[in-house]
Design a protein around this motif. Structure first.
Motif, short mmCIF file in Angstrom:
data_model
loop_
_atom_site.label_atom_id
_atom_site.label_comp_id
_atom_site.label_asym_id
_atom_site.label_seq_id
_atom_site.Cartn_x
_atom_site.Cartn_y
_atom_site.Cartn_z
N MET A 1 0.83 -1.19 0.00
CA MET A 1 0.00 0.00 0.00
C MET A 1 0.87 1.24 0.00
O MET A 1 1.94 1.28 0.59
CB MET A 1 -0.90 0.02 1.22
N VAL A 2 0.36 2.28 -0.66
CA VAL A 2 1.04 3.56 -0.72
C VAL A 2 0.01 4.65 -0.53
O VAL A 2 -1.04 4.66 -1.18
CB VAL A 2 1.75 3.76 -2.07
N ALA A 3 0.31 5.57 0.34
CA ALA A 3 -0.49 6.77 0.51
C ALA A 3 0.40 7.94 0.13
O ALA A 3 1.62 7.89 0.32
CB ALA A 3 -0.95 6.90 1.96
N ALA A 4 -0.20 8.99 -0.42
CA ALA A 4 0.60 10.12 -0.89
C ALA A 4 -0.16 11.42 -0.75
O ALA A 4 -1.39 11.44 -0.71
CB ALA A 4 1.00 9.92 -2.35
N ILE A 5 0.59 12.50 -0.70
CA ILE A 5 0.03 13.83 -0.87
C ILE A 5 0.21 14.14 -2.35
O ILE A 5 1.33 14.28 -2.83
CB ILE A 5 0.74 14.88 0.01
N GLU A 6 -0.91 14.17 -3.06
CA GLU A 6 -0.89 14.34 -4.50
C GLU A 6 -1.30 15.75 -4.90
O GLU A 6 -2.26 16.30 -4.36
CB GLU A 6 -1.86 13.35 -5.18
N LEU A 7 -0.55 16.31 -5.84
CA LEU A 7 -0.89 17.60 -6.44
C LEU A 7 -1.56 17.31 -7.77
O LEU A 7 -1.04 16.54 -8.59
CB LEU A 7 0.38 18.43 -6.70
N TYR A 8 -2.72 17.94 -8.01
CA TYR A 8 -3.46 17.71 -9.24
C TYR A 8 -3.25 18.85 -10.22
O TYR A 8 -3.03 20.00 -9.83
CB TYR A 8 -4.94 17.50 -8.92
N LEU A 9 -3.32 18.50 -11.49
CA LEU A 9 -2.93 19.40 -12.57
C LEU A 9 -4.14 20.00 -13.28
O LEU A 9 -5.24 19.45 -13.23
CB LEU A 9 -2.07 18.63 -13.57
N ASP A 10 -3.91 21.09 -13.98
CA ASP A 10 -4.97 21.76 -14.73
C ASP A 10 -5.55 20.83 -15.79
O ASP A 10 -4.98 19.79 -16.12
CB ASP A 10 -4.45 23.05 -15.36
N VAL A 11 -6.67 21.23 -16.35
CA VAL A 11 -7.42 20.40 -17.28
C VAL A 11 -6.60 20.02 -18.51
O VAL A 11 -6.60 18.86 -18.93
CB VAL A 11 -8.74 21.11 -17.71
N ALA A 157 -5.04 19.60 -4.28
CA ALA A 157 -4.22 18.57 -3.64
C ALA A 157 -5.10 17.69 -2.76
O ALA A 157 -6.19 18.10 -2.34
CB ALA A 157 -3.11 19.20 -2.81
N ALA A 158 -4.61 16.48 -2.51
CA ALA A 158 -5.34 15.55 -1.65
C ALA A 158 -4.37 14.56 -1.03
O ALA A 158 -3.28 14.33 -1.55
CB ALA A 158 -6.39 14.79 -2.46
N VAL A 159 -4.81 13.98 0.08
CA VAL A 159 -4.15 12.80 0.61
C VAL A 159 -4.88 11.65 -0.06
O VAL A 159 -6.11 11.54 0.04
CB VAL A 159 -4.29 12.70 2.14
N ALA A 160 -4.14 10.83 -0.79
CA ALA A 160 -4.75 9.74 -1.54
C ALA A 160 -4.11 8.41 -1.16
O ALA A 160 -2.89 8.31 -1.04
CB ALA A 160 -4.60 9.98 -3.04
N ASP A 161 -4.94 7.43 -0.96
CA ASP A 161 -4.52 6.05 -0.77
C ASP A 161 -5.55 5.23 -1.54
O ASP A 161 -6.60 4.84 -1.03
CB ASP A 161 -4.52 5.69 0.72
N HIS A 162 -5.27 5.05 -2.83
CA HIS A 162 -6.25 4.48 -3.74
C HIS A 162 -6.63 3.04 -3.39
O HIS A 162 -7.76 2.64 -3.62
CB HIS A 162 -5.76 4.59 -5.18
N ALA A 163 -5.70 2.29 -2.83
CA ALA A 163 -6.01 0.90 -2.46
C ALA A 163 -7.02 0.84 -1.32
O ALA A 163 -7.72 -0.16 -1.16
CB ALA A 163 -4.72 0.18 -2.06
N ASN A 164 -7.11 1.92 -0.54
CA ASN A 164 -8.04 1.96 0.59
C ASN A 164 -9.16 2.98 0.39
O ASN A 164 -9.81 3.38 1.36
CB ASN A 164 -7.27 2.26 1.88
N ASP A 165 -9.38 3.40 -0.86
CA ASP A 165 -10.45 4.35 -1.19
C ASP A 165 -10.38 5.65 -0.38
O ASP A 165 -11.41 6.19 0.01
CB ASP A 165 -11.83 3.70 -1.02
N ILE A 166 -9.18 6.15 -0.16
CA ILE A 166 -9.01 7.43 0.53
C ILE A 166 -8.65 8.48 -0.51
O ILE A 166 -7.70 8.34 -1.27
CB ILE A 166 -7.91 7.35 1.61
N ASP A 167 -9.46 9.53 -0.54
CA ASP A 167 -9.23 10.69 -1.40
C ASP A 167 -9.69 11.90 -0.60
O ASP A 167 -10.82 12.37 -0.73
CB ASP A 167 -10.01 10.55 -2.71
#
Length: 179
Positions: A1-11, A157-167
């Motif tokens: 499992m990996v959790a991250a602080i993700e930065l999201y990009l423009d359209v 931005a978000a804290v994301a852990d996709h394997a655990n449905d965290i967004d």
């Protein structure tokens, strides 16, 4: 499992990276698009760990507009050991100062992250694939180069852990603090 602080990009940047993902997938190169049921979106990770408590991270970063408005320039491609392919972001003083500010706040709050994401070790990048088949690596690199240069602006931005449905979206209150 990996959790991250993700930065999201423009359209526009998001669309261009998704197009790259689809192109590679059609050619037999697995990308983040197909990983974990299409939960990933193009992003840049500021920090990662086996687990991140989204509420602890939110509290630590309270008042900081995490990444919002940062200009990113993807100008090269690279690989990490393990067949990980990515678009490299040219480091700027603003990006590195913001990264450092995020990590100082996380450390002060006792939030542990992997060493290779800490200031002085972090390689700013946007992951394209976690497992490029060795015989296809050269082709995949060429395909990545075709989309460069790619300019992007961080929109959230978000804290994301996709394997655990965290967004868990990170707040945007307060001024942008580059350092």
């Amino acid at each position: 499992m990996v959790a991250a602080i993700e930065l999201y990009l423009d359209v526009d940047a998001t669309r261009r990276i998704r197009t790259l993902w689809r192109s590679l997938e059609a050619e037999g190169v697995p990308t983040l698009a197909g990983l974990l049921g299409n939960r990933h979106r193009p992003h840049v990770s500021l920090a990662a760990a086996p687990r991140l408590d989204p509420h602890a991270v939110s509290s630590a970063l309270s008042g900081l507009e995490v990444g919002r408005g940062l200009a990113l320039s993807m100008d090269f491609t690279g690989q990490f050991v393990g067949r990980v392919l990515w678009l490299g972001i040219t480091p700027t003083e603003e990006l590195l100062a913001h990264h450092r500010a995020v990590h100082e706040r996380l450390a002060a709050a006792g939030v542990e992250v992997w060493e290779h994401y800490r200031p002085g070790r972090w390689v700013p990048h946007c992951t394209i694939s976690m497992r490029v088949p060795n015989p296809q690596m050269a082709h995949a690199v060429r395909r990545c180069i075709e989309v460069l240069p790619l300019r992007a602006t961080v929109t959230g931005a978000a804290v994301a852990d996709h394997a655990n449905d965290i967004d868990h979206r990170l707040g945007t209150a307060g001024p942008h603090e580059p350092s």
